[in-house]
Scaffold this motif. Sequence first.
Motif, PDB file in Angstrom:
ATOM      1  N   ARG A  86       0.837  -1.204   0.000  1.00  0.00           N
ATOM      2  CA  ARG A  86       0.000   0.000   0.000  1.00  0.00           C
ATOM      3  C   ARG A  86       0.872   1.254   0.000  1.00  0.00           C
ATOM      4  O   ARG A  86       0.612   2.206  -0.744  1.00  0.00           O
ATOM      5  CB  ARG A  86      -0.925  -0.004   1.209  1.00  0.00           C
ATOM      6  CG  ARG A  86      -1.914   1.173   1.221  1.00  0.00           C
ATOM      7  CD  ARG A  86      -2.768   1.155   2.475  1.00  0.00           C
ATOM      8  NE  ARG A  86      -3.569  -0.055   2.536  1.00  0.00           N
ATOM      9  CZ  ARG A  86      -3.517  -0.952   3.523  1.00  0.00           C
ATOM     10  NH1 ARG A  86      -2.688  -0.782   4.534  1.00  0.00           N
ATOM     11  NH2 ARG A  86      -4.294  -2.013   3.502  1.00  0.00           N
ATOM     12  N   ASP A  90       1.111   4.015  -3.125  1.00  0.00           N
ATOM     13  CA  ASP A  90       0.821   5.435  -2.992  1.00  0.00           C
ATOM     14  C   ASP A  90       1.950   6.285  -3.567  1.00  0.00           C
ATOM     15  O   ASP A  90       1.705   7.316  -4.204  1.00  0.00           O
ATOM     16  CB  ASP A  90       0.595   5.790  -1.523  1.00  0.00           C
ATOM     17  CG  ASP A  90      -0.687   5.187  -0.958  1.00  0.00           C
ATOM     18  OD1 ASP A  90      -1.517   4.705  -1.765  1.00  0.00           O
ATOM     19  OD2 ASP A  90      -0.847   5.174   0.279  1.00  0.00           O
ATOM     20  N   ASP A 205      -5.533   7.588 -10.011  1.00  0.00           N
ATOM     21  CA  ASP A 205      -6.620   6.641  -9.718  1.00  0.00           C
ATOM     22  C   ASP A 205      -6.331   5.247 -10.261  1.00  0.00           C
ATOM     23  O   ASP A 205      -6.752   4.248  -9.658  1.00  0.00           O
ATOM     24  CB  ASP A 205      -7.935   7.154 -10.299  1.00  0.00           C
ATOM     25  CG  ASP A 205      -8.481   8.366  -9.538  1.00  0.00           C
ATOM     26  OD1 ASP A 205      -7.999   8.617  -8.413  1.00  0.00           O
ATOM     27  OD2 ASP A 205      -9.362   9.060 -10.089  1.00  0.00           O
ATOM     28  N   HIS A 208      -4.582   3.342  -7.778  1.00  0.00           N
ATOM     29  CA  HIS A 208      -5.363   3.072  -6.575  1.00  0.00           C
ATOM     30  C   HIS A 208      -6.507   2.092  -6.816  1.00  0.00           C
ATOM     31  O   HIS A 208      -7.277   1.804  -5.899  1.00  0.00           O
ATOM     32  CB  HIS A 208      -5.867   4.378  -5.964  1.00  0.00           C
ATOM     33  CG  HIS A 208      -4.810   5.069  -5.163  1.00  0.00           C
ATOM     34  ND1 HIS A 208      -3.858   5.880  -5.743  1.00  0.00           N
ATOM     35  CD2 HIS A 208      -4.506   5.022  -3.843  1.00  0.00           C
ATOM     36  CE1 HIS A 208      -3.038   6.319  -4.805  1.00  0.00           C
ATOM     37  NE2 HIS A 208      -3.391   5.804  -3.658  1.00  0.00           N
TER      38      HIS A 208
END
Length: 218
Positions: A86, A90, A205, A208
Amino acid sequence: MPIPPGSPAVGRLLLRDDVYRRLRDAIVDGTFRPGEQLKDGELAEWLGVSRTPVREALLRLGGSGLVVTLPGRSTRVSAIDTPSVRDARDVIAAMHALAVRQTAGRLGDDDLDRMRDANRRFAGALDSGDLAAALDADEEVHRIPVAALGNHALEAVLEQFDPLVRRAERLRFSADGHASVELHSRLIDLIAAGDAEQAASVAFDIWHTLPTDERETG
């Protein structure tokens, strides 16, 4: 550690970066699986090189989070750790958003055509279940704006953290990555139109949508 059969030696003059990339790719594509012990002697024999570049590559892989080394004991392929993936995701998302924001409206027709062609190959690879080809084509889509920007600091960050994310991304593509095809198309259109902020938002996006836990792909 089982060594894949039939892998040709790559030559005595193999550069350190080439050794690193071979081992990195073998971890990302699942040839070497989480928890598997990596022995420098066996890896050196597999690649046809001395142990020195292998040991250097393993140190770099440790910096990327792909392997874990216990001093005086063993080096093993790391587990796919949710918080680590994660965090890396990012950072990767922010770097690609920056690259797209800076290059929107500046890429030539050749670059845009290469992105569209890579996206078509990406879609075809997903349809045929060729995960390796899908990962390569997906990487090419995103690499073109990065290369056009020419920010070496940004490239160094991606070089360090991208492999950790790619390993998790392979899990996504093994389930269903077709949503990325449409997102890629939208990204390319926005870059072509010079809409820097919207293009950067889509680029952010896209990363993500990546699941950071094996259970999220099921």
